[in-house]
Enzyme design. Sequence first.
Site: not given
Ligand code: CMC
Length: 430
Positions: A308, A365
């Site tokens: 998140h 989710d």
């Molecule tokens: N699986 C694997 N690695 C992950 C995941 C994941 N679900 N989420 C984050 N990471 C890693 C990412 O690759 C990055 O690694 P590194 O630092 O080595 O590059 C690190 O964790 C930080 O992630 P980020 O992409 O910079 O985080 P963000 O704040 O941009 O993205 C997110 C947040 C929710 C989009 C992401 O965690 C994600 O894609 N999760 C899976 C989709 C999901 O479950 N979405 C629902 C979110 S909650 C309800 C809503 O808002 O709708």
Amino acid sequence: MDEHGATLQIGDRSLELPAVPAHQGNSGVDISKLRAAEGIVTFDPGFANTASAQSTITYIDGTAGKLTHRGYAIEELANSCSFLEVAYLLLFGHLPNKNQLEQWQDSMKRHSLLNEELKRFFNAFPKRAHPMAILSSATNAISTFYEEYHDPQDEEAIVQSAQRLLAKMPTVAAWSYKKSTGFPYIYPRNDLSYVENFLHMMFALPTEPYHVDPVITKALNVLLILHADHGQNCSTATVRFVGSSQANLFASVAAGMNALWGPLHGGANQKVVEMLSDIANDPDATTESYIARAKDKNDPFRLMGFGHRVYKNYDPRARILKKFADDVLDRVKGDDPLLEVAQQLEETALNDEYFASRNLYPNVDFYSGIIFRALGFPLRMFTVLFAIGRLPGWIANWKEMNEDPTTRIARPRQIYIGEESRKFVPLHQR
Ligand code: CMC
């Protein structure tokens, strides 16, 4: 930074950046004069470090895993309120008294019908249409029936539009499902509560009586409350962004719905269940192999329902839902192999250095899809359920933005990194 703000040093010049104090959580520095004074802009991909608004609606402490709406803890609201009470709280800033709640519930009943002309609209979609596409298109379409209520400065019109949107959304959602099944559209019933009525329109058939299960009603009420608002998430920020051009409430909310549909946002609840089903049904897939894929930087796969932008601790909504999943399954469905897969996956991930070091925990989710499934909802409706839940948050944010005298049209800058100047080549010479 102290209470006066911060000083930015640029070469030998310094610029005072005034403080924007918060009541709780991160305070800000006001950089709005930076470009005019120094000719530079700030760069913040995904706006991860940028506050786009001052808001009184929702507070999230991502480190402590805490969520409040208008100062009330999400746990208390989920335990003690109806979804409509929470919607009222978000919109008007206080919990309704008995009279106010009765009037509010009544207004939902008075506005739940759709104009009959809209039936043609539902019929125009192919049977396979994703219900999120129908939902956002219908929200736009509804705006055409209420053009005299579009003025974002007209307080009375805003309340009317908010009531119409909230009241009609369950009807639109249920009809988008009926469309996909080919069964007749079911009309709203005023003797039922908001949540009961939605279940009735979803699952009843004209040929036989339908009993709305109180256990399912209660569970769905909690789920909708848990989705009701969440600060400046992608869809809410979209609603504000579109609304900042003074687009009407219906148009702004329709845009938010499209943002919600994406798999990184509200679309994740559908993707989580697809992922858990893959693990459960594929003899070669294990929780470990999925975790390994999620960690592999050459694989675009992410563990859906994990991570998140704001929570660097367990999402409090996921905590409530995890407990709730066991309960609901016990009472309405019995075992679901997907719950076991989810629990295994969570345990494996939480004990893995990759997830631990990045503070990746289950989000809302992760368990919601399993519960929606247990309540009898088809997979493609999951994000629609999120949208019904998030609607009060979108409206409250749109309303707050329009009431805020500092609001300006949203118009970020860019840092141009393209070609500088190219000599034009006529078509016949390219
Ligand atoms: N699986 C694997 N690695 C992950 C995941 C994941 N679900 N989420 C984050 N990471 C890693 C990412 O690759 C990055 O690694 P590194 O630092 O080595 O590059 C690190 O964790 C930080 O992630 P980020 O992409 O910079 O985080 P963000 O704040 O941009 O993205 C997110 C947040 C929710 C989009 C992401 O965690 C994600 O894609 N999760 C899976 C989709 C999901 O479950 N979405 C629902 C979110 S909650 C309800 C809503 O808002 O709708």
